[in-house]
Design an enzyme around this catalytic site. Structure first.
Site: not given
Length: 254
Positions: A56, A58, A60-61, A114, A133, A171
């Site tokens: 996805h 985001h 942090d991805h 998400h 996530d 995570h």
């Protein structure tokens, strides 16, 4: 066919995953949480990176996409929404598509909720799934963009995978998830699992990967319909019970 998965910590609580197709030696990176750490792991392993597989958009991805692609020449694959970080993937995928890494075949599974376009990658030959996530050990992702119905449907697609599927979530949230799970479910199997989780974290051990079978047996989000009565929702639709569990977790302070 077989793959080798190399897991390592990134940022404060992310995991990075490098996946090697053993037949050809080609490697893929699942998401790009921290480019320099990922590049250092590649150099240490001596692996040749062919693909970046984003789940996805985001940061942090997908935030390391540009640096990793520039350093390795890897092809970036992911949902269209990844363009929100500044550059669209080289190949856009959605549920039902297939991505190949050497002789390894990844099925793309729609897993929105998400984020709207979230996807997961499943290697059926090796019973291995990279779920970003959407599903966590004893948890699931917050619903930032989708609806409870969408997220419940996504979780059911993952729950339909073979029970022995190894689930690599992005995570290390498991101890927190375990404390919440105990607040809504008194199942003996859950209690035994949470005790093992707390002990493992005290030793500094990782709780990822998990398995589909273990999550179906103990994860309160997948068990939500069974918990409906306990939550005062007797007769509720499955997605409504799930929504209640998700709302309880969003407000949980334990």
């Amino acid at each position: 066919m077989s793959i080798t998965v190399h897991q390592f910590p990134c940022l404060s609580d992310n995991y990075g995953f490098l996946v090697r197709d053993d037949a050809t030696g080609l490697a893929a990176c699942i998401d790009t949480p921290e480019a320099q750490v990922i590049l250092a792991e590649l150099e240490k392993l001596g692996w040749k990176l062919a693909l970046v597989l984003n789940t996805h958009w985001h940061p942090d991805h997908a935030g390391g996409n540009a640096d990793i692609a520039a350093a390795t020449g890897a092809t970036v694959v992911g949902p269209q929404e990844v363009e929100r970080i500044g550059q669209a993937p080289d190949r856009v995928v959605a549920g039902g598509d297939v991505v190949t890494l050497g002789e390894t075949r990844f099925e793309v599974i729609e897993s929105g909720g998400h984020t709207l376009g979230h996807v997961a990658y499943f290697d059926a030959a090796d019973h291995t799934a990279f779920v970003g996530d959407t599903l966590f050990a004893l948890g699931c992702g917050r619903i930032f963009e989708g609806t409870p119905e969408q997220m419940w449907a996504s979780l059911q697609r993952l729950a339909a995978l073979p029970d022995d599927t190894r689930v690599y979530c992005a995570h290390e949230y498991t101890a927190s998830n375990a404390r919440f799970a105990l607040s809504v479910d008194d199942d003996p199997a859950l209690k035994a699992r949470t005790e093992a989780i707390f002990a493992a974290r005290e030793r500094g051990e990782w709780t990822v990967p998990t398995t589909i079978g273990l999550e179906k047996a103990t994860n309160p989000f997948l068990r939500a319909p069974r918990l409906a009565g306990r939550l005062g929702l007797t007769g509720a639709a499955d997605h409504e019970a799930f929504a209640a569990v998700r709302a309880a977790k969003d407000g949980f302070k334990g």
